[in-house]
Design an enzyme around this catalytic site. Structure first.
Site, PDB file in Angstrom:
ATOM      1  N   GLU A   1       3.743  -5.981   7.322  1.00 31.36           N
ATOM      2  CA  GLU A   1       3.116  -4.904   8.098  1.00 31.36           C
ATOM      3  C   GLU A   1       3.640  -4.775   9.526  1.00 31.36           C
ATOM      4  OE1 GLU A   1       0.148  -5.726   4.788  1.00 31.36           O
ATOM      5  OE2 GLU A   1       1.565  -6.867   6.002  1.00 31.36           O
TER       6      GLU A   1
ATOM      7  N   GLU B   1      -2.375  -9.362  -0.481  1.00 30.31           N
ATOM      8  CA  GLU B   1      -3.782  -9.455  -0.092  1.00 30.31           C
ATOM      9  C   GLU B   1      -4.698  -9.390  -1.315  1.00 30.31           C
ATOM     10  OE1 GLU B   1      -4.061  -7.658   4.378  1.00 30.31           O
ATOM     11  OE2 GLU B   1      -3.238  -6.311   2.861  1.00 30.31           O
TER      12      GLU B   1
ATOM     13  N   ALA C   1       0.850  -1.187   0.000  1.00 28.91           N
ATOM     14  CA  ALA C   1       0.000   0.000   0.000  1.00 28.91           C
ATOM     15  C   ALA C   1       0.886   1.237   0.000  1.00 28.91           C
ATOM     16  CB  ALA C   1      -0.913  -0.002   1.212  1.00 28.91           C
TER      17      ALA C   1
ATOM     18  N   GLY D   1      -0.561  -5.172   0.855  1.00 33.20           N
ATOM     19  CA  GLY D   1      -1.820  -5.106   0.115  1.00 33.20           C
ATOM     20  C   GLY D   1      -1.753  -5.800  -1.229  1.00 33.20           C
TER      21      GLY D   1
END
Length: 260
Positions: free
Chosen positions: A135, A115, A66, A112
């Protein structure tokens, strides 16, 4: 819609969405997430499109995470909203899409990006791909479904290790763990994805829609997957695709599914 961070190519009932932020290693920012939602929604509503492939531009990254600069100063409330809205408009949305989604993972798929790949219905990776959920090295946890989908795909122990070490695994490890279905060279990545997508497109889109729904139901704590399967199986009997598929089989010809 005019897209800034993605582009779409369509051929033979297959759409390929390419995330195109190479200078940012295709990192997901708010605009990119919004554009992806719109693209997936419009393609899912297009009766001509039977399979969607999602990939990243360039050779370095599928999606390298992200865009941290967008949320580095967020409050607790803003952080919860970020995760909730992201899951709703993209990650859960993709997982439950009626049109099959294949993630063609080239290069880094981190945070992300992994994900998003895990939200897709299955994954194919290039041999230089590296995947991880880093993360915790930033003082946060995966917020777009990573803590839920990774254990479903690779098992609790391996997921815990990947998440807690914040490390990366190679494409071969991902294949061994069951995180990806195939590993090929970068040159072969999209051709193989298109080949598999073509095989999928020969089958009933209605049946595939119900198959996706039934499989997903088995991973939801509040849904009876077997009951969902029974209901979906029965519903298929009332479709034109079922009539065409069974007639074609009995007549020894290739089915031409109407998609209804």
């Amino acid at each position: 819609m005019n897209y800034e961070n993605i582009y779409i190519e369509e051929e033979n009932n297959i759409a390929t969405i390419t995330i195109n932020r190479p200078k940012k290693l295709n990192a997901l920012n708010k605009r990119t997430i919004s554009e992806l939602h719109t693209a997936f929604k419009e393609l899912d509503e297009d009766d001509e499109i039977q399979v969607i492939i999602i990939t990243g531009s360039g050779e370095k990254a599928f999606v390298a995470g992200a865009d941290i600069s967008e949320f580095a100063d967020f409050s607790v409330k803003e952080g919860r909203k970020l995760a909730a809205e992201g899951q709703e408009i993209l990650f859960d949305f993709v997982e439950n899409l009626s049109t099959p989604v294949i993630a063609a993972v080239n290069g880094f798929a981190l945070g992300g990006g992994l994900e998003l790949a895990m939200s897709s219905h299955f994954r194919i990776a290039s041999d230089n791909a590296k995947m991880g959920l880093p993360e915790v090295s930033l003082g946060v946890i995966p917020g777009y479904g990573g803590t839920q989908r990774l254990p479903q795909l690779v098992g609790k122990g391996r997921a815990m290790e990947i998440i807690m070490t914040a490390g990366m695994i190679t494409a071969d490890q991902a294949l061994q763990y069951g995180l990806v279905n195939h590993v090929v060279s970068q040159e072969e990545l999209l051709p193989l994805s298109l080949k598999i997508a073509s095989r999928i497109s020969n089958n009933s889109p209605v049946a595939i829609k119900y198959a996706i729904k039934a499989v997903n139901a088995g991973f939801k704590y509040d849904v009876n997957g077997y009951a969902t399967e029974i209901d979906a199986f029965g519903t298929c009997f009332g479709t034109n695709d079922f009539k065409e598929g069974t007639s074609a089989f009995l007549e020894k010809r290739k089915a031409d599914f109407p998609g209804s």
